[in-house]
Design an enzyme around this catalytic site. Structure first.
Site, mmCIF file in Angstrom:
data_model
loop_
_atom_site.group_PDB
_atom_site.id
_atom_site.type_symbol
_atom_site.label_atom_id
_atom_site.label_comp_id
_atom_site.label_asym_id
_atom_site.label_seq_id
_atom_site.Cartn_x
_atom_site.Cartn_y
_atom_site.Cartn_z
ATOM 1 N N HIS A 1 14.005 99.399 -5.541
ATOM 2 C CA HIS A 1 13.657 100.125 -4.316
ATOM 3 C C HIS A 1 14.902 100.877 -3.846
ATOM 4 O O HIS A 1 16.018 100.390 -4.028
ATOM 5 C CB HIS A 1 13.234 99.075 -3.276
ATOM 6 N N CYS B 1 9.322 104.574 -2.680
ATOM 7 C CA CYS B 1 10.768 104.395 -2.477
ATOM 8 C C CYS B 1 11.456 103.994 -3.780
ATOM 9 O O CYS B 1 12.348 103.144 -3.775
ATOM 10 C CB CYS B 1 11.073 103.363 -1.394
ATOM 11 N N LYS C 1 6.799 91.959 5.964
ATOM 12 C CA LYS C 1 5.988 91.865 4.748
ATOM 13 C C LYS C 1 5.460 90.444 4.535
ATOM 14 O O LYS C 1 4.811 90.161 3.539
ATOM 15 C CB LYS C 1 6.799 92.316 3.531
ATOM 16 N N ASP D 1 17.139 91.346 -4.151
ATOM 17 C CA ASP D 1 16.219 91.970 -3.206
ATOM 18 C C ASP D 1 14.937 91.152 -3.227
ATOM 19 O O ASP D 1 14.149 91.241 -4.168
ATOM 20 C CB ASP D 1 15.973 93.423 -3.630
ATOM 21 N N GLN E 1 9.820 91.459 -1.845
ATOM 22 C CA GLN E 1 8.472 91.196 -2.349
ATOM 23 C C GLN E 1 8.310 89.765 -2.867
ATOM 24 O O GLN E 1 7.218 89.400 -3.310
ATOM 25 C CB GLN E 1 8.108 92.184 -3.474
HETATM 26 C C1 LIG Z 1 9.926 97.019 1.385
HETATM 27 C C2 LIG Z 1 10.982 96.806 0.407
HETATM 28 C C3 LIG Z 1 12.322 97.012 0.735
HETATM 29 C C4 LIG Z 1 12.766 97.543 2.067
HETATM 30 O O1 LIG Z 1 12.380 96.733 3.127
HETATM 31 P P1 LIG Z 1 12.553 97.246 4.636
HETATM 32 O O2 LIG Z 1 11.780 96.257 5.414
HETATM 33 O O3 LIG Z 1 11.976 98.631 4.686
HETATM 34 O O4 LIG Z 1 14.018 97.238 4.931
HETATM 35 C C5 LIG Z 1 13.257 96.752 -0.222
HETATM 36 N N1 LIG Z 1 12.917 96.309 -1.443
HETATM 37 C C6 LIG Z 1 11.640 96.090 -1.797
HETATM 38 C C7 LIG Z 1 11.323 95.563 -3.157
HETATM 39 C C8 LIG Z 1 10.623 96.342 -0.888
HETATM 40 O O5 LIG Z 1 9.346 96.144 -1.233
#
Ligand SMILES: *Cc1c(COP(=O)(O)O)cnc(C)c1O
Length: 408
Positions: free
Chosen positions: A121, A362, A224, A198, A201
């Site tokens: 992302h 993104c 999320k 990260d 998800q």
């Molecule tokens: C949504 C997402 C992000 C960014 O999250 P934010 O809440 O917009 O800061 C980063 N990495 C992954 C894999 C995502 O799905």
């Protein structure tokens, strides 16, 4: 509890969109919120809104207890050792930037390497790309399998003695693959590098255990995982957070301020300058209670089954391409249908009340790697049912018919 039973906690799902019952398949962008979370935030504002860490009055103490109580809930949820390792941020993006500015940019030198993938992302890509530019470090990519997945062999080939940082997704928001974090952490550590994960998800969809995964930093967003927008978490191992500089200076984060020198509060507060997102923390705490009561293993199992159910039917639709691994996917399916532009596809589906995401997600470097400009994505969460999938499949078939007629 199954998805049908869980749905009653999500008032937003009970509505018509364009004359059809809403089928919400965009939880990968943001999840819906259960009444438990909405009511916890509401109760905070109605009954004990107050600033934290300063007042001795009753409301101030209540607010501080709720805010710090939420931190303990996060600690327990991801099995971190200590609440000092849980930093509240605005979300995943801010959490990663905190590590990049407060840690990476301080230590990186020319010749050092930052290792990542083109799957990331933008939030886990651009901060590193820019840090490499500024520090003269090399920005390196782990080569991918044909389906976009990452193998340990590829990680071993890419990480060297010069690697200082490995930054990688746990679950991709486009491909739905899961990377072997524990093994990647071991490879990074063998070379003296640190691993940032990260988890935007993964935290919402599976049980994660910091002490087992042994990553150095892990980041995620409340919105999320049934929580409010505006709050997220940076987990870091204590010794690394000690070495990380604060990136926001101001009230709340200081110990002692003199004319020319200042010192910072201890962890975790040195990273939380200014009045924090108190209502957000309260909401995140309620979201964690909600998820924990259902059980993360149960959530993962149900979603994987739902994705399998959807994949089986989508594979039957002629002209539909699914990106990423065909097996063992987490809660989302990214696809294209014939030559229909994903924006047109999403617009037609929306006319049937079906909400899917269309665009580059993104992840522009990944779109280029996949040789597409955009895709559609259906992403699922604990409130999605097989009926939702059936409606999507019917919608896709109708879209195909519609564009077939337009083009012929
Ligand atoms: C949504 C997402 C992000 C960014 O999250 P934010 O809440 O917009 O800061 C980063 N990495 C992954 C894999 C995502 O799905």
């Amino acid at each position: 509890m199954n998805a049908k039973e869980l749905r009653r906690y999500f008032p937003i799902l009970d509505q018509q969109v364009n004359g059809h019952p809403l089928v919400y398949l965009d939880s990968g962008a943001t999840s819906q919120k259960p009444i438990q979370v909405i009511e916890a935030v509401d109760k905070y504002y109605r009954e004990y809104n107050s600033n934290v860490h300063r007042g001795v009055h009753t409301l101030g103490t209540k607010a501080t207890d709720a805010y710090e109580g939420a931190r303990e809930k996060v600690r327990s949820f991801i099995n971190a050792r200590d609440t000092a390792e849980i930093i509240f941020t605005r979300g995943t993006t801010t959490a990663i930037n905190t590590v990049v500015y407060g840690y990476a940019r301080q230590i990186l030198k020319p010749g050092d390497e930052i290792v990542t993938t083109v799957v990331e992302h933008h939030a886990n890509f651009i901060p590193w790309q820019q840090a490499a530019k500024v520090t003269g470090a090399t920005f390196k990519f782990i080569p991918l399998q044909e389906d976009g997945t990452v193998t340990l062999e590829a990680v071993k080939e890419t990480v060297t003695a010069n690697t200082k940082i490995v930054a990688i997704h746990h679950i991709s928001n486009v491909l739905g693959d899961t990377t072997p974090i524990k093994e990647i952490a071991a490879i990074a550590h063998q070379h003296g590098a640190i691993l940032l994960v990260d988890g935007a998800q993964s935290a919402p969809h599976k049980k994660v255990d910091m002490q087992d995964l042994d990553c150095d930093f892990y980041t995620f967003s409340a919105h999320k995982m049934c929580g409010p927008t505006g709050i997220g978490v940076l987990y870091g191992k204590r010794e690394l957070l000690e070495k990380t500089e604060p990136v926001e200076f101001g009230g709340e984060m200081i110990d002692y301020v003199d004319l020319y020198e200042s010192t910072w509060k201890e962890l975790p507060w040195k990273f939380e300058g200014g009045t924090p997102i108190i209502a957000g923390a309260v909401g995140l705490g309620a979201a964690i209670d909600f998820l924990t009561e259902i059980g993360m293993e149960e959530i993962e199992r149900n979603e994987k089954q739902l994705v399998r159910y959807a994949m089986e039917q989508m594979k039957e639709i002629e002209g539909l391409t699914i990106y990423g691994p065909q097996e063992n996917r987490s809660s989302l399916i990214t696809f294209n249908l014939d030559s229909v532009h994903p924006h047109d596809l999403a617009t037609v589906l929306d006319s049937y009340g079906i909400a899917v995401r269309a665009g580059h997600h993104c992840a522009q470097p990944l779109m280029r790697w996949l040789k597409v400009s955009a895709t559609a994505r259906a992403s699922f969460y604990l409130y999605n049912t097989e009926e939702d999938v059936d409606t999507l499949i019917a919608g896709l078939k109708k879209t195909k018919e519609y564009f077939g007629n337009v083009f012929s």
